[in-house]
Write an enzyme that holds these catalytic residues in place. Structure first.
Site, mmCIF file in Angstrom:
data_model
loop_
_atom_site.group_PDB
_atom_site.id
_atom_site.type_symbol
_atom_site.label_atom_id
_atom_site.label_comp_id
_atom_site.label_asym_id
_atom_site.label_seq_id
_atom_site.Cartn_x
_atom_site.Cartn_y
_atom_site.Cartn_z
ATOM 1 N N GLN A 57 0.276 10.731 10.430
ATOM 2 C CA GLN A 57 -0.547 9.647 9.913
ATOM 3 C C GLN A 57 -0.058 8.304 10.423
ATOM 4 O O GLN A 57 -0.844 7.454 10.846
ATOM 5 C CB GLN A 57 -0.524 9.647 8.382
ATOM 6 C CG GLN A 57 -1.339 10.740 7.730
ATOM 7 C CD GLN A 57 -1.388 10.587 6.226
ATOM 8 O OE1 GLN A 57 -0.453 10.075 5.609
ATOM 9 N NE2 GLN A 57 -2.473 11.018 5.618
ATOM 10 N N GLY A 117 -4.198 4.329 7.236
ATOM 11 C CA GLY A 117 -4.239 2.878 7.286
ATOM 12 C C GLY A 117 -5.587 2.232 7.085
ATOM 13 O O GLY A 117 -5.730 1.021 7.300
ATOM 14 N N CYS A 148 -12.639 22.294 -4.796
ATOM 15 C CA CYS A 148 -12.353 21.053 -5.517
ATOM 16 C C CYS A 148 -13.628 20.303 -5.872
ATOM 17 O O CYS A 148 -13.711 19.676 -6.930
ATOM 18 C CB CYS A 148 -11.417 20.175 -4.697
ATOM 19 S SG CYS A 148 -9.686 20.658 -4.815
ATOM 20 N N SER A 163 4.178 10.770 6.222
ATOM 21 C CA SER A 163 3.586 11.597 7.264
ATOM 22 C C SER A 163 3.727 10.926 8.632
ATOM 23 O O SER A 163 3.169 9.850 8.876
ATOM 24 C CB SER A 163 2.102 11.854 6.981
ATOM 25 O OG SER A 163 1.470 12.412 8.111
ATOM 26 N N ASP A 216 0.861 -1.186 0.000
ATOM 27 C CA ASP A 216 0.000 0.000 0.000
ATOM 28 C C ASP A 216 0.894 1.232 0.000
ATOM 29 O O ASP A 216 1.465 1.600 1.028
ATOM 30 C CB ASP A 216 -0.907 -0.025 1.233
ATOM 31 C CG ASP A 216 -1.927 1.110 1.257
ATOM 32 O OD1 ASP A 216 -1.895 1.964 0.363
ATOM 33 O OD2 ASP A 216 -2.761 1.131 2.187
#
Length: 395
Positions: A194, A171, A358, A191, A165
């Protein structure tokens, strides 16, 4: 008082009100749904050339305040910009330096803001990528679980297989692949914020024997073909045009013969990868994704093929991402007070514009998102993929 407005603004018919620093107001059309509060007198002249990056920067820097729903603000500001500016067809593709140190700093800037901030508006698994709406009526939670399932099914993931991954985020996909499909997963991120939370969640679910997560640059991945399958979600946007060939070669080297590679990421409207016009891309590059570069589908497809992988399936999820971003934007807007306690005011302003902007950009077709599935065929050209896609939808 109309004489105080630049002539270019006087004939517009937009649902927009300008309120000046001295309290005077000007309606640029009937029934204004959005009010721009001009706090800095120097901004009035800039309204004759209202590029999207200039308007966004003025809001981020506190020179403007915005009243009205953030989605309506984005729509009306785009109409204002479109009415007074031509599309910038001369914009040049961004070509930034993408060494390991630069990429690590850019990732940290974006993702290490605050885990608690992201938790306010992401789903419970904190999937920070396009969800998958099988009917269009799903909740964000349901659509993100459907995205994980869709990816695993496309990869034909089997119990015991070793999945890489790339850019594993918090995760969610790694845990899903281990829990629901019985895979062994190796995930990487740049990161630190993260990684810390992702490891905590792996431990909490008792998946430590199946899921290993590391702080690692993709360029340092093993090249011995040890992985049965590879998935990269929302990561290659950070790679840079100049490094796409290396990125694809790394994925090729990581997967075994007969293995599958899934690249899920945002793609550009223009074939040369130049940003969208009137400054929207410039705003994102400056404030949101430093050094981020979006390749066109043709560009990334060419590099995947040149690396030796065979593309076997391509799916656009553009409207899925527009809806995902709508969910994120609405959830953030519902939690502005809590968000203001977690991040600086300027950061919150950036994210409000970014998410709503966005959503608008994907809905309008300014950018796209593609899932590209490729196989590393055996030397004789064979592979084990089914003859049809039927197994993806009817397992």
């Amino acid at each position: 008082m109309l004489a105080q407005l630049p002539p270019a603004l006087q004939n517009l018919q937009l649902p927009l009100r300008l309120r000046l620093w001295d309290g005077h107001e000007f309606n640029l059309g009937p029934a204004p749904s959005v009010t721009i509060v001009v706090k800095d007198p120097t901004m009035v002249s800039q309204f004759t050339h209202p590029s999207l990056d200039a308007l966004g920067a003025a809001f981020v820097e506190g020179k403007l305040e915005l009243e009205g729903s953030i989605s309506e603000v984005i729509r009306v500001c785009d109409e204002l910009s479109s009415a007074l500016l031509d599309e910038d067809d001369d914009a040049q593709p961004v070509r930034a330096v993408h060494d390991k140190e630069t990429d690590a700093k850019a990732i940290s800037y974006h993702y290490d803001l605050s885990n608690a901030f992201y938790q306010l508006w992401l789903d419970s698994d904190m999937a920070y990528s396009c969800a998958y709406f099988e009917t269009g009526s799903e909740t964000l939670e349901q659509a993100q679980q459907a995205k994980f399932r869709h990816l695993c099914r496309k990869l034909r993931l089997q119990p015991g297989e070793y999945l890489l991954d790339v850019g594993c985020g918090w995760g969610g996909l790694a845990r899903y692949a281990a829990r629901e499909f019985g895979a062994k997963v190796f995930g990487i991120t740049l990161s630190k914020e993260q990684l810390e939370l992702a490891r905590e969640r792996v431990k909490a679910e008792g998946l430590e024997d199946q899921v290993e997560l590391q702080l690692l640059d993709y360029r340092d991945l093993p090249q011995d073909g040890r992985f049965d399958k590879v998935v990269s979600v929302g990561m290659f946007e950070h790679v840079g045009h100049a490094n796409l060939a290396e990125y694809c070669k790394v994925l090729f080297g990581a997967v075994k013969e007969g293995g599958l590679v899934m690249n899920h990421g945002i793609t550009a409207k223009h074939t040369d990868g130049r940003p969208v016009g009137r400054g929207a891309g410039d705003f994102i590059e400056k404030y949101v994704f430093p050094n981020g570069e979006l390749p066109h589908l043709a560009m990334i497809s060419a590099q995947i093929s040149e690396a030796g992988l065979e593309i076997v399936d391509v799916e656009s999820l553009r409207l899925h991402y527009a809806r995902t971003l709508d969910h994120w934007s609405e959830r953030l807007e519902d939690n502005l007070e809590a968000a203001g306690k977690l991040v600086p005011d300027q950061a919150l302003r950036i994210w409000r514009l970014y998410l709503a902007g966005c959503a608008y950009a994907f809905a309008r077709g300014w950018i796209n998102l593609h899932q590209i599935l490729a196989v590393k065929a055996h030397p004789d050209g064979s592979h084990e993929l089914p003859w049809t896609r039927d197994d993806i939808y009817h397992p």
